[in-house]
Scaffold this motif. Structure first.
Motif, PDB file in Angstrom:
ATOM      1  N   UNK A  40      39.274  35.287  36.589  1.00 20.26           N
ATOM      2  CA  UNK A  40      39.232  35.905  37.913  1.00 20.26           C
ATOM      3  C   UNK A  40      40.246  35.169  38.782  1.00 20.26           C
ATOM      4  N   UNK A  41      41.261  35.889  39.264  1.00 26.54           N
ATOM      5  CA  UNK A  41      42.371  35.285  39.985  1.00 26.54           C
ATOM      6  C   UNK A  41      42.447  35.833  41.393  1.00 26.54           C
ATOM      7  N   UNK A  42      42.610  34.935  42.370  1.00 32.85           N
ATOM      8  CA  UNK A  42      42.901  35.317  43.750  1.00 32.85           C
ATOM      9  C   UNK A  42      44.360  34.968  44.008  1.00 32.85           C
ATOM     10  N   UNK A  43      45.180  35.961  44.413  1.00 33.00           N
ATOM     11  CA  UNK A  43      46.614  35.748  44.589  1.00 33.00           C
ATOM     12  C   UNK A  43      47.071  36.262  45.946  1.00 33.00           C
ATOM     13  N   UNK A  44      48.175  35.681  46.441  1.00 28.41           N
ATOM     14  CA  UNK A  44      48.749  36.074  47.723  1.00 28.41           C
ATOM     15  C   UNK A  44      49.290  37.503  47.638  1.00 28.41           C
ATOM     16  N   UNK A  45      48.943  38.346  48.613  1.00 29.15           N
ATOM     17  CA  UNK A  45      49.336  39.761  48.590  1.00 29.15           C
ATOM     18  C   UNK A  45      50.839  39.942  48.680  1.00 29.15           C
ATOM     19  N   UNK A  46      51.534  39.018  49.320  1.00 30.55           N
ATOM     20  CA  UNK A  46      52.981  39.180  49.528  1.00 30.55           C
ATOM     21  C   UNK A  46      53.786  38.484  48.425  1.00 30.55           C
ATOM     22  N   UNK A  47      53.465  37.222  48.136  1.00 30.05           N
ATOM     23  CA  UNK A  47      54.271  36.463  47.175  1.00 30.05           C
ATOM     24  C   UNK A  47      53.796  36.627  45.734  1.00 30.05           C
ATOM     25  N   UNK A  48      52.583  37.152  45.560  1.00 23.20           N
ATOM     26  CA  UNK A  48      51.961  37.308  44.240  1.00 23.20           C
ATOM     27  C   UNK A  48      51.645  35.961  43.576  1.00 23.20           C
ATOM     28  N   UNK A  49      51.776  34.868  44.309  1.00 24.31           N
ATOM     29  CA  UNK A  49      51.496  33.558  43.763  1.00 24.31           C
ATOM     30  C   UNK A  49      49.989  33.297  43.699  1.00 24.31           C
ATOM     31  N   UNK A  50      49.494  32.639  42.609  1.00 23.47           N
ATOM     32  CA  UNK A  50      48.064  32.346  42.502  1.00 23.47           C
ATOM     33  C   UNK A  50      47.587  31.438  43.633  1.00 23.47           C
ATOM     34  N   UNK A  51      46.394  31.707  44.141  1.00 20.44           N
ATOM     35  CA  UNK A  51      45.799  30.904  45.207  1.00 20.44           C
ATOM     36  C   UNK A  51      44.570  30.164  44.681  1.00 20.44           C
ATOM     37  N   UNK A  52      43.701  30.904  44.019  1.00 23.64           N
ATOM     38  CA  UNK A  52      42.453  30.331  43.532  1.00 23.64           C
ATOM     39  C   UNK A  52      42.030  31.097  42.286  1.00 23.64           C
ATOM     40  N   UNK A  53      41.072  30.546  41.547  1.00 23.54           N
ATOM     41  CA  UNK A  53      40.644  31.231  40.349  1.00 23.54           C
ATOM     42  C   UNK A  53      39.466  30.577  39.689  1.00 23.54           C
ATOM     43  N   UNK A  54      38.864  31.307  38.758  1.00 23.15           N
ATOM     44  CA  UNK A  54      37.741  30.781  37.991  1.00 23.15           C
ATOM     45  C   UNK A  54      37.606  31.614  36.732  1.00 23.15           C
ATOM     46  N   UNK A  55      36.615  31.319  35.909  1.00 21.43           N
ATOM     47  CA  UNK A  55      36.277  32.142  34.753  1.00 21.43           C
ATOM     48  C   UNK A  55      34.807  32.515  34.838  1.00 21.43           C
ATOM     49  N   UNK A  56      34.458  33.613  34.208  1.00 19.24           N
ATOM     50  CA  UNK A  56      33.074  34.081  34.264  1.00 19.24           C
ATOM     51  C   UNK A  56      32.196  33.235  33.361  1.00 19.24           C
ATOM     52  N   UNK A  57      30.916  33.194  33.704  1.00 18.10           N
ATOM     53  CA  UNK A  57      29.937  32.457  32.908  1.00 18.10           C
ATOM     54  C   UNK A  57      29.506  33.293  31.706  1.00 18.10           C
ATOM     55  N   UNK A  58      28.564  32.765  30.910  1.00 19.78           N
ATOM     56  CA  UNK A  58      28.101  33.482  29.722  1.00 19.78           C
ATOM     57  C   UNK A  58      27.505  34.835  30.068  1.00 19.78           C
ATOM     58  N   UNK A  59      26.903  34.961  31.259  1.00 19.75           N
ATOM     59  CA  UNK A  59      26.283  36.231  31.665  1.00 19.75           C
ATOM     60  C   UNK A  59      27.253  37.140  32.414  1.00 19.75           C
TER      61      UNK A  59
END
Length: 790
Positions: A46-65
């Motif tokens: 799961x990636x959060x990225x800047x709308x203009x530069x498309x550069x990654x801002x934050x992120x994580x991965x989903x749990x087992x569920x």
């Protein structure tokens, strides 16, 4: 000194306040499932990225569920959810309610074309040579497992991490661990690495023969953990509870918060522990045919408290400022009881007495660091690093010894020993790396190290009910050492072949002074330390690496300080303020074979050392005194082999074997110390993955006997066991450990000379440990034991 540290911590709190007060955090949550099977998708990105530069801002991965939670302080962003073999999904419009974005449950559909490509070219972890180091690239086979940095290290050839989190390289401890090429308080205790997860790690560099860039002071190696630039954001943490026999109880908490501008981390803990040690000694005077036998048990009981605070502040995406500090406080109690028996020339008991000790001490410790790193935009390896690190240690210790006669001649006596010790260390370092193109690069920099020590030592003997100072054993020892270093190196790295050469210059200014007797020893010297490394890649399966470096071992405080606590008054150890440094020329050739699931490493080496420091023992009237001296040269040639092999998914073997042959040449006070010898060590670590998330680990060690300048040291064989059970989807871990399962780990030495013989044996016995740890956020469950002992 403490005031400086308080300022650093105050600044850390200010940064913490600013990061929270200037950003409105938005929580993003949702659940990802497979469109076809309707099953949750674990470890989707799961990636959060800047709308203009498309550069990654934050992120994580989903749990087992399939659930995920993350936070962002950004204003304009979009959300992308992806998974290998599935079509990614973007969210550009969403509702924010109570600072929360709830994406609910949504599906991802399979991408047939991508699945075919994945089958053809899976991204797996591999090891490659790069001139003066081996690089372990972390692929998705490990990055997607949710493992911690310690688990990743355990997959690196030549690196082992035992079930308690202790890191070793080629079977040797004392490894220097760096993060992105810089020291970090997080690496001082392996448990703190639990806040770094596998998907945050890009690669791990292993350096066994350091180049001119690194300290010429000898170490067993360097491990550098490279973190991805798109670090996962959010709150990570873990808590650990431990108990053990003998007493070893602790609680530790590690917290870490990452945002666009700040990475804030802290660790704190407290506990108590006990380190008993049994010892036996036999001193024989061959001139008088008398024998002294001593046996006893000593304890080191400690209560400890420590806290770490720090922050990484991202001034820009390419400029990072790190500020951190640690404070630890130990309260020691050291009781001991020794029995002495003196036999005459007819083996008849002449005297017997007990020597009892009561020792109390307090040890405050400080550590602090300020690091600035700049990554230039033109190349990934173009960077500038400046760091200031420091640590302070003090000891206020008081001991009382009582000798009580049991039989024979009167040996009643009492003795007081007082120690006021203080040590300050500071390191200023600047490193600059400049790639000119894909093949050519250069490195340059400098370092200044300050080491300042004072040891106020007083011995008092009871005479006519009054304690009187023993002027022969009382003194104030001052030690000051400054080392200034500069280095430069250049490298060529082609597609198959590479060459790197460098030079390091170090100037050492050493001063020691015994204040009471006004005895001083000043040393001032400069040395050149060249290094040369080359590598050749024959194929994807076979690579070869060769290296040369010149190293130095400067005598430590323990080697130089002539005054120590006299626990056993018939076996005394002294330092030698006039010791000279050792110099070593180190040559090494290593090859690596990647064969399926197996990586084989084989190497040969040669080391030639001058002014070798050896402990020399003299004896008179059954009193033995050991003192380090510079004695001749040592030429060592050997080979080593290590491999990691998993024949099946639930079974892994780690094998380390090292053999060397040495030739000693030297003379001290008209005594010739010329001899040849050999020694070898081996270790087999076996790991079993059992059902229900249980890991079992057994580590067998063997160290052969070997000859020394005055005698020999006996062989050792011992076994450590560990069991670990994961619960709560891997977030919680129960661990059980048995160190030295058969109580066979002991240190046994013989000294054989014309006028005396000595025998010594010490053992710590069997240790049991039981622990539970729990990780939250993206934090991994950690092992915590209160940090490293001094």
């Amino acid at each position: 000194m403490n005031f400086q540290f308080i300022k650093l911590i105050t600044f850390s709190f200010l940064l913490l306040f600013v990061s929270y007060s200037h950003a409105q955090t938005i929580e993003i949550k949702g659940k990802v499932i497979d469109e076809t099977s309707k099953e949750p998708l674990a470890y989707a990105t799961v990636l959060v990225a800047n709308s203009e530069t498309k550069q990654p801002i934050s992120g994580t991965t989903t749990a087992e569920d399939g659930l995920f939670y993350l936070n962002t302080d950004a204003k304009k962003f979009y959300i992308e959810v992806s998974y290998i073999g599935f079509i990614s999904k973007n969210f550009n419009q969403f509702n924010v309610k109570n600072n929360t974005i709830d994406l609910g449950t949504f599906t991802l559909a399979e991408d047939a074309a991508q699945l075919d490509a994945v089958l053809v070219q899976a991204e797996v972890s591999r090891t490659q040579f790069k001139l003066d180091k081996r690089v372990f690239n972390v692929g998705k086979d490990i990055a997607s497992t949710g493992a911690s940095a310690l688990d990743v290290l355990n997959n690196v050839p030549s690196v082992n991490v035992d079930i308690e989190g202790a890191i070793s390289l080629r079977g040797n401890s004392g490894v220097q661990v760096l993060i992105n090429g810089k020291p970090s308080i997080l690496t001082d205790d392996g448990g703190a690495l639990g806040s770094i997860t596998a998907d945050m790690i890009e690669s791990i560099e292993v350096i066994t023969n350091p180049s001119a860039k690194y300290d010429a002071e000898g170490t067993s190696g360097i491990i550098n953990i490279i973190i991805k630039k798109e670090e996962r954001k959010g709150v990570n943490g873990s808590v650990s509870l431990n108990t053990g026999i003998p007493d070893n109880h602790s609680i530790g908490v590690s917290l870490n918060r990452r945002s666009e501008k700040f990475n804030l981390f802290t660790q704190f803990g407290l506990g108590r522990r006990s380190y008993p040690r049994d010892s036996e000694g036999i001193n024989t005077d061959l001139d008088n045919n008398t024998t002294l036998i001593n046996t006893g048990t000593e304890y080191r009981n400690e209560k400890f408290y420590n806290i770490t605070l720090g922050t990484d502040y991202y001034i820009t995406p390419n400029d990072v400022l790190t500020l951190s500090g640690n404070f630890a406080y130990e309260i020691e109690d050291q009781p001991s009881n020794y029995n002495f028996q003196l036999f005459d020339e007819n083996d008849a008991l002449e005297s017997e007495w007990d020597r009892n000790e009561t020792t109390e001490a307090t040890n405050p410790k400080w550590q602090y660091e300020l690091v600035y790193k700049k990554d230039f935009k033109d190349h990934d390896d173009h960077d500038l690093l400046f760091s200031i690190t420091g640590n302070s240690f003090a000891k206020d210790q008081n001991s009382l010894f009582n000798d009580v006669t049991v039989a024979g001649e009167d040996y009643d006596a009492a003795q007081k020993i007082r120690t006021d010790f203080a040590e300050d260390n500071f390191t200023f370092k600047l490193d600059y790396t400049k790639p000119f193109n894909q093949q050519w690069s250069m490195e340059t920099g400098g370092q200044y190290v300050i080491n300042d020590v004072s040891n106020d030592y007083q011995v008092e003997d009871l005479e006519d009910d009054v304690f009187v100072t023993d002027t022969g054993l009382t003194n104030i020892f001052n030690f000051n050492q400054n080392v200034l270093s500069v280095y430069a190196s250049g490298a060529y790295q082609g597609e198959k072949w590479g060459l790197k050469g460098g030079i390091r210059v170090e100037h050492t200014d050493l001063k020691t002074l015994l204040e009471t007797t006004n005895e001083s020893n000043n040393q001032n010297y400069s040395n050149w330390f060249p290094s040369l490394h080359s590598s050749y890649k024959f194929s994807d399966v076979v690579s070869l690496q060769a290296g040369y470096s010149k190293r130095i071992y400067r005598p430590r405080l323990r080697d130089l300080n002539p005054f120590f606590n006299i626990r056993n008054s018939y076996s005394i150890r002294q330092g030698n303020p006039e010791l000279q440094p050792e110099f070593t020329d180190s040559y090494e050739v290593t090859t690596i074979f990647d064969i399926g699931k197996t990586s084989l490493n084989f190497g040969v080496y040669h080391r030639f050392t001058t002014d070798v420091i050896e402990s020399i023992t003299t004896a008179e009237d059954n009193v033995s005194t050991s003192r380090p001296e510079n004695i001749g040269t040592n030429s060592t040639a050997g080979f080593e082999f290590n491999t990691k092999y998993s024949p099946i998914n639930w079974l892994t073997f780690n094998v380390d074997f090292n053999f060397n042959y040495f030739n000693r040449v030297g003379t001290f006070e008209d005594q010739v110390f010329d001899f040849n010898g050999d020694q070898w060590t081996s270790k087999l670590m076996t790991k079993f993955k059992l059902p229900t998330d249980i890991d079992f680990e057994a580590t067998g060690n063997y160290q052969s006997d070997y000859e020394t300048v005055q005698g020999n040291t006996e062989a050792i064989a011992f076994l450590d066991l560990g069991l670990r059970k994961k619960i709560l989807k891997g977030k919680g871990v129960f661990s059980l450990g048995v160190r030295d399962a058969f109580a066979s780990r002991y240190f046994e030495t013989f000294t054989n000379q014309d006028t005396f013989t000595n025998y010594s044996k010490t053992t710590r016995g069997r240790f049991f440990t039981l622990g539970f740890s729990y990780g939250f956020g993206k934090g991994e469950a950690m092992e915590y034991s209160g940090g490293k002992r001094r």
